[in-house]
Structures are given as structure tokens and as C-alpha cells.
Motif scaffolding. Structure first.
Motif, PDB file in Angstrom:
ATOM      1  N   LEU A  93       0.973  -1.089   0.005  1.00  0.00           N
ATOM      2  CA  LEU A  93      -0.160   0.065   0.059  1.00  0.00           C
ATOM      3  C   LEU A  93       0.873   1.174  -0.096  1.00  0.00           C
ATOM      4  O   LEU A  93       1.967   1.229   0.681  1.00  0.00           O
ATOM      5  CB  LEU A  93      -0.832   0.008   1.239  1.00  0.00           C
ATOM      6  CG  LEU A  93      -2.202  -0.924   1.198  1.00  0.00           C
ATOM      7  CD1 LEU A  93      -2.616  -0.787   2.740  1.00  0.00           C
ATOM      8  CD2 LEU A  93      -3.142  -0.775   0.361  1.00  0.00           C
ATOM      9  N   THR A  94       0.331   2.427  -0.821  1.00  0.00           N
ATOM     10  CA  THR A  94       1.027   3.533  -0.651  1.00  0.00           C
ATOM     11  C   THR A  94       0.808   4.089   0.591  1.00  0.00           C
ATOM     12  O   THR A  94      -0.510   3.928   1.268  1.00  0.00           O
ATOM     13  CB  THR A  94       0.730   4.544  -1.655  1.00  0.00           C
ATOM     14  OG1 THR A  94      -0.497   4.856  -1.763  1.00  0.00           O
ATOM     15  CG2 THR A  94       1.053   3.902  -3.173  1.00  0.00           C
ATOM     16  N   ASP A  95       1.333   5.300   1.116  1.00  0.00           N
ATOM     17  CA  ASP A  95       1.098   6.026   2.433  1.00  0.00           C
ATOM     18  C   ASP A  95      -0.428   6.607   2.090  1.00  0.00           C
ATOM     19  O   ASP A  95      -1.294   6.675   3.047  1.00  0.00           O
ATOM     20  CB  ASP A  95       1.971   6.951   2.647  1.00  0.00           C
ATOM     21  CG  ASP A  95       3.230   6.545   2.943  1.00  0.00           C
ATOM     22  OD1 ASP A  95       3.302   5.212   3.311  1.00  0.00           O
ATOM     23  OD2 ASP A  95       4.353   7.401   3.062  1.00  0.00           O
ATOM     24  N   GLU A  96      -0.736   7.045   0.759  1.00  0.00           N
ATOM     25  CA  GLU A  96      -2.057   7.838   0.460  1.00  0.00           C
ATOM     26  C   GLU A  96      -3.033   6.676   0.506  1.00  0.00           C
ATOM     27  O   GLU A  96      -4.295   6.946   1.176  1.00  0.00           O
ATOM     28  CB  GLU A  96      -2.047   8.349  -0.815  1.00  0.00           C
ATOM     29  CG  GLU A  96      -3.028   9.282  -1.195  1.00  0.00           C
ATOM     30  CD  GLU A  96      -3.103   9.794  -2.513  1.00  0.00           C
ATOM     31  OE1 GLU A  96      -4.159  10.526  -3.007  1.00  0.00           O
ATOM     32  OE2 GLU A  96      -1.948   9.554  -3.509  1.00  0.00           O
ATOM     33  N   GLU A  97      -2.838   5.352   0.054  1.00  0.00           N
ATOM     34  CA  GLU A  97      -3.910   4.448   0.215  1.00  0.00           C
ATOM     35  C   GLU A  97      -4.173   4.175   1.656  1.00  0.00           C
ATOM     36  O   GLU A  97      -5.228   3.629   1.935  1.00  0.00           O
ATOM     37  CB  GLU A  97      -3.420   3.397  -0.860  1.00  0.00           C
ATOM     38  CG  GLU A  97      -3.575   3.437  -1.980  1.00  0.00           C
ATOM     39  CD  GLU A  97      -2.817   2.398  -3.069  1.00  0.00           C
ATOM     40  OE1 GLU A  97      -3.336   2.265  -4.079  1.00  0.00           O
ATOM     41  OE2 GLU A  97      -1.986   1.652  -2.496  1.00  0.00           O
ATOM     42  N   THR A  98      -3.061   3.907   2.384  1.00  0.00           N
ATOM     43  CA  THR A  98      -3.255   3.684   3.968  1.00  0.00           C
ATOM     44  C   THR A  98      -4.014   4.635   4.649  1.00  0.00           C
ATOM     45  O   THR A  98      -5.145   4.169   5.455  1.00  0.00           O
ATOM     46  CB  THR A  98      -1.975   3.282   4.610  1.00  0.00           C
ATOM     47  OG1 THR A  98      -1.050   2.443   3.790  1.00  0.00           O
ATOM     48  CG2 THR A  98      -2.003   3.010   6.105  1.00  0.00           C
ATOM     49  N   GLU A  99      -3.903   5.912   4.429  1.00  0.00           N
ATOM     50  CA  GLU A  99      -4.722   6.904   4.997  1.00  0.00           C
ATOM     51  C   GLU A  99      -5.968   6.699   4.406  1.00  0.00           C
ATOM     52  O   GLU A  99      -7.053   7.161   5.386  1.00  0.00           O
ATOM     53  CB  GLU A  99      -4.154   8.330   4.430  1.00  0.00           C
ATOM     54  CG  GLU A  99      -4.528   9.510   5.460  1.00  0.00           C
ATOM     55  CD  GLU A  99      -4.250  10.658   4.760  1.00  0.00           C
ATOM     56  OE1 GLU A  99      -4.791  11.691   4.905  1.00  0.00           O
ATOM     57  OE2 GLU A  99      -3.117  10.735   3.966  1.00  0.00           O
ATOM     58  N   TRP A 100      -6.120   6.460   3.137  1.00  0.00           N
ATOM     59  CA  TRP A 100      -7.628   6.499   2.673  1.00  0.00           C
ATOM     60  C   TRP A 100      -8.370   5.336   3.134  1.00  0.00           C
ATOM     61  O   TRP A 100      -9.537   5.379   3.601  1.00  0.00           O
ATOM     62  CB  TRP A 100      -7.630   6.462   1.189  1.00  0.00           C
ATOM     63  CG  TRP A 100      -8.945   6.081   0.404  1.00  0.00           C
ATOM     64  CD1 TRP A 100     -10.013   6.922   0.258  1.00  0.00           C
ATOM     65  CD2 TRP A 100      -9.178   4.910  -0.128  1.00  0.00           C
ATOM     66  NE1 TRP A 100     -10.978   6.528  -0.199  1.00  0.00           N
ATOM     67  CE2 TRP A 100     -10.824   5.271  -0.760  1.00  0.00           C
ATOM     68  CE3 TRP A 100      -8.817   3.562  -0.496  1.00  0.00           C
ATOM     69  CZ2 TRP A 100     -11.277   4.150  -1.395  1.00  0.00           C
ATOM     70  CZ3 TRP A 100      -9.529   2.708  -1.111  1.00  0.00           C
ATOM     71  CH2 TRP A 100     -10.741   2.972  -1.445  1.00  0.00           C
ATOM     72  N   LEU A 101      -7.949   4.172   3.270  1.00  0.00           N
ATOM     73  CA  LEU A 101      -8.521   2.874   3.965  1.00  0.00           C
ATOM     74  C   LEU A 101      -8.953   3.199   5.395  1.00  0.00           C
ATOM     75  O   LEU A 101      -9.827   2.901   5.949  1.00  0.00           O
ATOM     76  CB  LEU A 101      -7.596   1.794   3.743  1.00  0.00           C
ATOM     77  CG  LEU A 101      -7.435   1.168   2.346  1.00  0.00           C
ATOM     78  CD1 LEU A 101      -6.429  -0.221   2.206  1.00  0.00           C
ATOM     79  CD2 LEU A 101      -8.860   0.786   1.746  1.00  0.00           C
TER      80      LEU A 101
END
Length: 418
Positions: A93-101
Motif C-alpha cells: 500500500l502507498t501512504d496515501e492508500e493507507t490513509e484513505w483506507l
């Protein structure tokens, strides 16, 4: 335990194929796993859970996937994986994806609009609200969005329910008697059964409690002539044969050679010798006509939309259409009319579907009774009393997942006047 980073593109790939809805999700998933033999058992389980989670919650996921980065299919795959295993085990996961999830996981889904919470296509949502009201529709949809339990039927020819419970406990597999079906067992978890001696010997068969009850209301007795008109892979056929104590003659008709082929190994395990599988070309086949007026009981487990089985087949609600239901109604009326010719005077005709739509159920019966005045409806409450089944019903059997913890089933019993 972290999953391999490849799990994201793999889930995305199979999801893209399944969301084309060119065939049943379980078939597409099996084919994908066959084509990717290097996938481990854990990865297969996670991908399957993510895919089925998405099929159950597609409306919500589609809405959530309107935000976030990357392709929409990747976002959908990530939502499925998050619901299956949480965020932490997903590698890659990218940092952005982790934050979004993380942000998405904190949304209170009970506060979403009703049509989104039910995760039903709008046409089906409207039909159910019109019939049951918003509260009941939500309760029904919530139940259909849960995984179905594993139900077994004990083969009364060779085994006793209490003895089977005791033997399964040694495995150890915990189960309890089903509330309504006298030979049913509900397994607490979902173990592999194929290698169990009880399964190999035919003492148990996998069969939803609703399906067991449909077979039971047929009331097939020793020495009778009985027809299972749309036998399929034969779950109800086997239940009928055991109920007849392996006497009389039981014909299993079906138009699909593949489905009847699946019946053969089950038949061999069951110990039944009174079952005669018959491949027919259509409902008016000459093999059907030869038995006209000779049969004591005919079961028509009709082809239907399958909307009562959404706990097992959540893709059905997205593959089915209002036009498909109209076509199904015409087919059901035709099949029931043809099957009725087999019934002798005083004999019974049982119609069943795994649907809760009027068009496939009450409307079919009304149309049939208007066209065939020599048949009359036997109230289901009387049939259930005959069979000593403790269920409160009126004229019809109507089983609902949120009320009875079975698949959605409908059945009507009709008798040919003497």
C-alpha cells in the motif's frame, strides 16, 4: 501475518473478470485459481473473501471508491481486502492508500442512505420495499449479506442424527440440530467434509435446511411413484428417496446432462437403489408423456431467479434483471403445466422456488390454478401438520433468511381432484 504484495493486483484481476457478470462468480473464481496453481491456500481464501465481500457490498464500495487515488478497480479491490483481513496485513500500500483506507474504515455504515445500506440493485430494492416495507427490507438485506451457515442432512437410511452429532464431535466438528428439519444439522464452523468417513459412506449430505423442508413437504411415502421434475444435482432427490425408505420408484428428470452427472456419485454414496435419473430434452419430452396420470407425487423445484440464495451467491442480485424475472415467470408456468399431467387423481403436485418474488411464486400458482381447475391448493399449514413440522405458515411455505435462518424458499402444494 502480512500478505504478499501481489495479492492486490491478483484480487484486482479476478474482480475485473467477475464484475463483467458473464457467468457465476464461483465458476470464475474456481477457473482463476486453477489457472494460478502457485497461489497458496491462505491467499486463495483472502481473495475469495474479498471478492464475495465486494459482491455483497457493491453499492457501498462503489460509493466509497469514488474517492482515493489509483484506478477504481484497485480501490474496489483494496476495500474488499480491508473488509476481509483489515489494513495491517495488506503489503504494497502507498501512504496515501493507507490513509484513505483508514479514513474509509471509520465511516459508520449504519448512517448511510437505506438503498445503499441494503446493497441491492434499485429495481429489486423498490420491489421489496413495496412488498415488505423499508424496515423488513433492511432486515432481509442484512441477513442476505451474511455468509450462509453450513447445513447437513442426515441420511435416515443409514444413520441417526444423534449418532452423527456424536461422531462429528470426535473430528472435532461441532454442530447442532436445525430448528425445523428433523434430519438437519447446522455446523458451527465450515470444515472440509469430503474426507470424513461419514461423508464417504453417505451418512451426511450438504443441504440447506430450507431445501430439506421443501423435500419434506412433498410427503413421499413408501412404495409410491414419485418424480423430481427439475432434479439438478439431486439434493432433494436424495432426500425424497430416503423418505421413501428406498422403496417405490423415484424419477429424477433434468434437461442438463452435466447436472445429472453430479447426481451419480452422490447416489452411489447414498445407498439408494430406487432412483432413476432421466435426461429429458424439454418439459414436453416423450419420456415425460409416457408417465402421464401415473405419478403419486411430483416435485417441481422450478428454475428461478435464485434471489433467495444471495447469502451463497451474492453476484445473483447484480446478474439478474426485471426482464429476466418476467421471462422466468413464463417458463415456470409452462414447466408446472407440463409436470401436472404426470399427477394421477388424488396425487399431489408441489411447486417450489428459491425466490421471494411474487412473480415467481404466488402469481405462478394463481395462473396455474386458473388454467387447471382439476387441481386445488392444499394449505401449507395442513401439510406442515401432516409432516409434524413446527412452523407457522398460511397457504404457502415462505422461508426467509432473516426470520428462519435458511435460504429464501417458497413452496405450494396442490392436489388433483379424485
Amino acid at each position: 501475518m502480512r500478505l504478499p504484495p501481489a495479492i492486490i493486483p491478483q484480487t484486482e484481476e479476478v474482480l475485473r473478470e467477475i464484475l463483467r457478470f458473464t457467468g457465476p462468480a464461483d465458476v470464475t473464481l474456481s477457473r482463476y485459481f486453477k489457472d494460478h496453481p502457485r497461489l497458496g491456500g491462505r491467499e486463495r481464501g483472502v481473495i475469495a473473501e474479498a471478492v464475495y465481500g465486494l459482491l455483497r457490498n457493491r453499492t457501498v464500495y462503489t460509493n466509497f471508491a469514488e474517492s482515493g487515488a489509483g484506478s477504481q478497480m484497485r480501490r474496489m479491490a483494496l476495500l474488499g481486502l480491508m473488509d476481509a483481513v483489515g489494513i495491517e496485513p495488506i503489503a504494497g500500500l502507498t501512504d496515501e492508500e493507507t490513509e484513505w483506507l483508514t479514513r474509509t474504515s471509520q465511516i459508520d455504515r449504519t448512517q448511510l442512505p437505506l438503498v445503499m445500506r441494503t446493497n441491492l440493485p434499485p429495481w429489486l430494492f423498490d420491489k421489496l420495499v413495496e412488498r415488505y416495507g423499508e424496515e423488513q427490507t433492511l432486515a432481509l438485506a442484512d441477513a442476505m449479506n451474511q455468509q450462509a451457515p453450513l447445513d447437513l442432512r442426515v441420511n435416515a437410511l443409514t444413520a441417526d442424527r444423534d449418532a452423527v452429532i456424536a461422531e462429528l464431535a470426535q473430528a472435532p466438528i461441532l454442530c447442532e440440530p436445525t430448528p425445523y428439519a428433523p434430519l438437519g444439522l447446522r455446523v458451527i464452523k465450515k470444515p472440509a467434509l469430503q474426507n470424513l468417513p461419514l461423508f464417504k459412506s453417505g451418512a451426511i449430505e450438504v443441504q440447506d435446511e430450507g431445501s430439506q423442508l421443501l423435500a419434506q413437504v412433498v410427503g413421499a411415502k413408501r412404495g409410491e411413484m414419485v418424480v423430481d421434475f427439475c432434479a439438478g444435482a439431486g439434493g432433494k432427490t436424495l432426500a425424497l428417496g430416503a423418505g421413501m425408505r428406498n422403496t417405490g420408484r423415484l424419477y429424477a428428470f433434468d434437461v442438463s446432462e452435466k447436472r445429472l452427472a453430479k447426481l451419480k456419485p452422490r447416489l452411489a454414496r447414498s445407498g439408494l437403489s430406487n432412483v432413476h435419473p432421466v435426461l429429458i430434452a424439454h418439459e414436453n419430452d416423450a419420456k415425460v408423456k409416457r408417465l402421464a396420470g401415473k405419478i403419486d407425487r411430483v416435485l417441481v423445484d422450478a428454475p428461478c431467479s435464485g434471489l433467495g440464495t444471495l447469502r451463497r451467491n451474492p453476484d445473483t442480485k447484480w446478474r439478474q434483471t426485471p426482464e429476466g424475472v418476467v421471462e422466468m415467470h413464463a417458463k415456470q408456468v409452462a414447466i408446472l403445466g407440463s409436470a401436472s399431467r404426470l399427477v394421477k387423481a388424488g396425487g399431489r403436485l408441489v411447486y417450489g422456488t428459491c425466490s421471494f418474488l411474487n412473480e415467481e411464486n404466488e402469481d405462478v400458482i394463481a395462473e396455474f390454478l386458473a388454467a387447471f381447475p382439476d387441481f386445488s391448493l392444499v394449505p401449507m399449514k395442513d401439510v406442515l401438520a401432516e409432516q409434524k413440522i413446527a412452523l407457522e405458515m398460511g397457504d404457502y411455505l415462505k422461508l426467509m433468511p432473516h426470520v428462519h435462518q435458511t435460504d429464501g424458499f417458497f413452496a405450494a402444494v396442490m392436489e388433483r381432484k379424485k
